[in-house]
Design a protein around this motif. Structure first.
Motif, short mmCIF file in Angstrom:
data_model
loop_
_atom_site.label_atom_id
_atom_site.label_comp_id
_atom_site.label_asym_id
_atom_site.label_seq_id
_atom_site.Cartn_x
_atom_site.Cartn_y
_atom_site.Cartn_z
N VAL A 52 0.84 -1.20 0.00
CA VAL A 52 0.00 0.00 0.00
C VAL A 52 0.88 1.25 0.00
CG1 VAL A 52 -1.85 1.23 1.20
CG2 VAL A 52 -1.75 -1.27 1.30
N PRO A 53 0.89 1.99 -1.12
CA PRO A 53 1.70 3.20 -1.17
C PRO A 53 1.16 4.31 -0.29
CG PRO A 53 1.09 2.46 -3.39
CD PRO A 53 0.24 1.70 -2.42
N GLY A 54 2.08 5.04 0.37
CA GLY A 54 1.80 6.33 0.96
C GLY A 54 2.49 7.36 0.09
N TYR A 55 2.56 8.61 0.56
CA TYR A 55 3.28 9.62 -0.22
C TYR A 55 4.75 9.22 -0.38
CZ TYR A 55 -0.58 12.95 0.12
OH TYR A 55 -1.79 13.58 0.01
N THR A 57 6.17 6.42 1.61
CA THR A 57 6.41 5.14 2.27
C THR A 57 5.62 4.04 1.56
OG1 THR A 57 4.53 5.43 3.75
CG2 THR A 57 6.67 6.22 4.54
N ARG A 59 3.70 0.44 2.63
CA ARG A 59 3.30 -0.56 3.61
C ARG A 59 3.34 -1.92 2.91
NH1 ARG A 59 -3.04 -1.21 4.79
NH2 ARG A 59 -2.93 -3.46 5.09
N MET A 135 -1.32 8.40 -4.04
CA MET A 135 -1.72 7.25 -3.21
C MET A 135 -3.25 7.22 -3.19
SD MET A 135 -0.95 8.78 0.63
CE MET A 135 -2.14 7.76 1.49
N LEU B 232 2.69 12.53 7.12
CA LEU B 232 2.11 12.40 5.79
C LEU B 232 1.29 11.11 5.76
CD1 LEU B 232 4.96 13.23 3.27
CD2 LEU B 232 2.93 14.59 3.79
N SER B 233 0.15 11.14 5.11
CA SER B 233 -0.68 9.94 5.05
C SER B 233 0.12 8.76 4.51
CB SER B 233 -1.90 10.17 4.15
OG SER B 233 -2.80 11.03 4.80
N GLU B 234 -0.08 7.62 5.13
CA GLU B 234 0.64 6.41 4.70
C GLU B 234 -0.20 5.19 5.04
OE1 GLU B 234 4.24 6.62 6.99
OE2 GLU B 234 3.33 5.66 8.72
N GLY B 235 0.20 4.05 4.45
CA GLY B 235 -0.51 2.80 4.66
C GLY B 235 -0.55 2.44 6.14
N THR B 259 -5.31 3.82 4.93
CA THR B 259 -4.23 4.78 5.13
C THR B 259 -4.63 5.73 6.25
OG1 THR B 259 -5.18 6.32 3.52
CG2 THR B 259 -3.57 4.72 2.69
#
Lengths: 221, 321
Positions: A52-55, A57, A59, A135, B232-235, B259
């Protein structure tokens, strides 16, 4: 034996890793995130789960009964060091026709007033942009778009609406986005697209995916 | 093997082990709140672990059997009655056509799962029978069960008679109580909390707030010190413990957003996802204990090994026929 984490890979519970590729919102870092996701999926690693992409990062989920954590960390390092090339990722362009203003865009007058622009100029600048899908999250099919003209930045509603219709196009701070489902929400709504961003009964069910590029085109309601 | 729903209960939905492969598009995996209970219930009645079960909380369903079947009620919060007779939990129970099947509330635990031989039959959507209510996806027409609905088994008329009476030995069943010590792996945003924040998190007793649901369990009664601002928004995976600016942690549950933008102090280990879920909102209390990732994996292997005990413990029973 205890698993060793490099400082740019952090555990997130015992079935997920967070791979940190940078800080801040940057299209080049974000493209590396998508390239890593693609590279991991292509390796068909047993027990690899969601990527799962973040900006900045990624996951990476895994099944601890199938995947050895040390092997997974080695695979991540190997994808990052190997031939993976951010330019190989196809940037698919998706055009969203939008009816701006009126009942479909009740906050267009506020955005114009806040930015000191005319309504037509808000529309012109919003449709002039090219928006990478950095994302997705919040709702199924909801794209976090980069690249909005900063002169359009407008704060969120102080009190969110109970119901924002599906397809609504909004602005929140420096971001723009599209609601895939009817939902409560605090974004300033400037228009609406008739395209369906998520419908589980359709093939494909999702209109967009991370790594795509979105453009908006103004249409008559 | 149809069942008629006389009373649906308060929050009854069809669930399985979840919908994988769509989280990067914003669609959560969802699935049962207590995965161990789902796996046990399915194995007892002869199903794959991933077959669909009926999940409920608060008030349970009242069903009428139209044909014979094996049922197993696992998880917490409910007791099974057939024609008014109390039946054992964590056990495959045979019912005949015309019998009244009732799941009545009981004090320990919060989510019950009812498995049927063959699995409950709803059309798979995107690879799963789980109901995701927020988007009206999957399960029984994308919604909670209503009174008057009809439920069917995937394998109409299939009753694996030899499994009737099969049970998970009492020593291997989870103990549900009002307070639980839940194991977590610290991170990934440890720097946001520092030693003080982590010490507060690991020493406090939190209450499970009434605003807890299938998306997240909100913890109250104690708070955790953190830096201000947002990440920052992330999984964000299931089990992640987010800490919003008010310092009251939120544990991400089955239908959590994929997220998030609040820092995460820890992640609940997967062996304990169901144990958190079974704490009753408004009553339950929770404390946290840190383990390493390797310890967490060992705990999970031991939990999954209990499932194999079902086959071993019941083998001689089945061979006797």
């Amino acid at each position: 034996m205890s698993s060793m984490f490099p400082d740019w890979i952090q555990p997130c519970g015992d079935t997920s890793l967070l791979v940190i590729l940078g800080e801040g919102i940057s299209v080049s870092i974000n493209r590396r995130v998508h390239a890593l996701a693609k590279g991991l999926r292509e390796r068909q690693i047993a027990g690899l789960g969601e990527c799962v992409p973040g900006y900045a990062t990624l996951r990476v989920d895994y099944d601890p009964l199938v995947t050895s954590l040390d092997d997974l960390i080695r695979s991540i390092q190997s994808v990052l060091e190997s031939s993976y090339d951010e330019n190989l990722l196809p940037a698919r362009e998706v055009v969203l026709p939008v009816h701006y203003g009126g009942e479909d865009g009740p906050d267009l007058p506020f955005v114009a007033q806040h930015t000191g622009l005319s309504e037509d100029e808000v529309i012109r600048r919003h449709t002039a942009g090219v928006y990478p899908v950095l994302m997705m999250g919040f709702l199924p099919g909801f794209p976090y778009l980069g690249g909005m003209d900063e002169s359009l930045a407008t704060p969120r509603l102080e009190t969110p609406r109970q119901r924002v219709p599906a397809g609504s196009v909004g602005i929140a701070g420096k971001q723009t986005g599209v609601y895939p489902l009817e939902s409560p929400g605090g974004w300033r709504i400037i228009g609406r697209t008739h395209l369906t961003l998520f419908d589980a009964s359709k093939e494909p069910p999702f209109l967009l995916q991370p790594g795509d590029v979105v453009r908006f085109v103004a249409v008559e309601g | 093997m149809a069942f008629w729903v006389e009373q649906a209960g308060w929050f009854s939905s069809i669930q399985d082990l979840g919908r994988t492969g769509y989280e990067h598009l914003g669609l959560p995996a969802g699935g049962v709140m207590d995965p161990f209970a789902c796996r046990v219930a399915n194995r007892l009645v002869g199903n794959e672990d991933s077959a669909a079960v009926l999940e409920f909380s608060g008030a349970g369903p009242l069903l009428w059997a139209d044909a014979p079947a094996l049922l197993a009620l696992c998880g917490g919060g409910f007791t099974l009655y057939v024609d008014g007779m109390e039946m054992p939990l964590w056990t495959a129970v045979r019912v005949r056509g015309g019998q009244r099947v009732e799941c009545r509330p009981s004090p320990a635990g919060f989510w019950g799962v009812l498995a049927i031989s063959g699995g409950w039959d709803v059309p798979p959507v995107l690879g799963s029978r789980s109901t995701f209510l927020k988007a009206g996806v999957g399960g029984f027409q994308g919604r909670l069960l209503h009174s008057g609905d009809w439920l069917f088994s995937v394998r109409e008329g299939w009753v694996p008679e030899e499994r009737a009476g099969a049970m998970l030995p009492a020593s291997l069943r989870p103990e549900y109580s009002l307070e639980a010590l839940i194991r977590v792996v610290l991170g990934p945003q440890r720097a946001w909390f520092g030693e003080d924040g982590e010490r507060q998190f690991l020493s406090a007793t939190f209450q499970v707030g009434v605003q807890s649901d299938r998306l997240g369990y909100r913890l109250t009664g104690a708070s955790v010190t953190r830096r201000s601002g947002e990440i920052l928004s992330e999984g964000m995976p299931r089990g992640a413990v987010q800490v919003p600016p008010d310092g009251n942690p939120i544990v991400m549950m089955a239908d959590h957003p994929t997220t998030g933008g609040y820092p995460k102090i820890a992640g609940v280990i997967c062996a304990d996802w169901g144990r958190v879920a079974q704490l009753r909102p408004g009553e339950g209390r929770v404390r946290f204990e840190a383990v390493t990732v390797d310890q967490a994996h060992q705990i999970y292997r031991e939990l999954m090994a209990r499932l194999n005990a079902i086959e071993q413990e019941n083998l001689s029973f089945w061979m006797r026929g």
